[in-house]
Motif scaffolding. Structure first.
Motif, mmCIF file in Angstrom:
data_model
loop_
_atom_site.group_PDB
_atom_site.id
_atom_site.type_symbol
_atom_site.label_atom_id
_atom_site.label_comp_id
_atom_site.label_asym_id
_atom_site.label_seq_id
_atom_site.Cartn_x
_atom_site.Cartn_y
_atom_site.Cartn_z
ATOM 1 N N SER A 14 0.791 -1.229 0.000
ATOM 2 C CA SER A 14 0.000 0.000 0.000
ATOM 3 C C SER A 14 0.828 1.285 0.000
ATOM 4 N N PRO A 15 2.033 1.348 0.598
ATOM 5 C CA PRO A 15 2.804 2.588 0.459
ATOM 6 C C PRO A 15 3.141 2.919 -0.993
ATOM 7 N N VAL A 16 3.276 1.883 -1.830
ATOM 8 C CA VAL A 16 3.563 2.104 -3.249
ATOM 9 C C VAL A 16 2.323 2.667 -3.944
ATOM 10 N N GLY A 17 1.181 2.038 -3.712
ATOM 11 C CA GLY A 17 -0.054 2.532 -4.306
ATOM 12 C C GLY A 17 -0.368 3.952 -3.876
ATOM 13 N N GLY A 18 -0.174 4.231 -2.587
ATOM 14 C CA GLY A 18 -0.425 5.584 -2.097
ATOM 15 C C GLY A 18 0.507 6.602 -2.712
#
Length: 223
Positions: free
Chosen positions: A106-110
């Motif tokens: 999720s840090p990548v998607g965010g």
């Protein structure tokens, strides 16, 4: 009924699609010190020898003790295909909602959603405590979750799956490819090419725009 404001939605994969020739997890594992081990695991996943849960748990263990705020700096150097910003802008101009559908953490998607203006993202989450990663997975997310979350996002926009497209390159895209009206295999594996509506090869993400333009035209709009 679909929203009058949206001709449709397009779901973009991250690893191998927006991130060419590698994965965001491998990029980050280079900083974390377990890149070679993860590369072997990702190859085994692509060959069907490991499942997503096994790869995620192996990767997550390498994050133990890392401060959460450190990751954003590492992601600034993430290798990306040219044309992402222009493709997102084109989608929005033509009534297509651009969304990330990915198995990346999720840090990548965010990071990518904030940087390029994607409407939303989904993905697995790493467990944190006291501002650091624990080395455990908080929420597992496989190729079927990827499909299900994407279809839920489409439903929330008032869009049927037939009014949606997906752009991807590999095994993790196959369930979503089978569920939407248009699937675009972009610089893809043989399996993804066989499953897709359209195959596109190119060095720039804007190479997929002619396929997406046909999707817009099918709704009665002019791209």
């Amino acid at each position: 009924m679909s929203s009058p404001d949206h001709a449709g939605a397009v779901f973009f994969d991250v690893d191998g699609t927006l991130v060419p020739g590698t994965s965001s997890s491998l990029h980050l594992a280079g900083f974390l010190g377990h890149r070679e081990e993860l590369a072997r695991a990702e190859e085994a996943y692509a060959a069907g020898e490991l499942n997503n849960r096994q790869v995620s748990e192996l990767d997550a263990a390498g994050w133990a003790g890392v401060p959460v705020e450190r990751v954003s700096g590492w992601l600034d150097g993430l290798p990306l295909v040219p044309g992402i910003a222009e493709t997102v802008a084109w989608c929005r101009r033509n009534g297509l909602v651009p969304i990330l559908a990915t198995l990346a953490w999720s840090p990548v998607g965010g990071h990518l959603a904030g940087r390029f203006g994607f409407h939303a993202f989904g993905g697995p989450r790493l467990e944190t405590a006291d501002g650091r990663f624990t080395g455990r997975v908080a929420c597992h997310f496989d190729e079927y979750d990827k499909r299900d979350v994407a279809l839920t996002q489409a439903r929330e926009l008032g869009l049927a799956p037939a009014r949606c497209g997906a752009v991807g390159d590999s095994r993790s895209d196959l369930p979503l490819f089978a569920s939407v009206g248009l699937s675009v295999a972009f610089n893809a594996s043989a399996g993804a090419r066989a499953a897709a509506t359209v195959t596109v090869d190119g060095a720039d993400l804007r190479s997929v725009l002619p396929a997406l333009a046909r999707m817009v035209s099918a709704t009665g709009r002019r791209p």
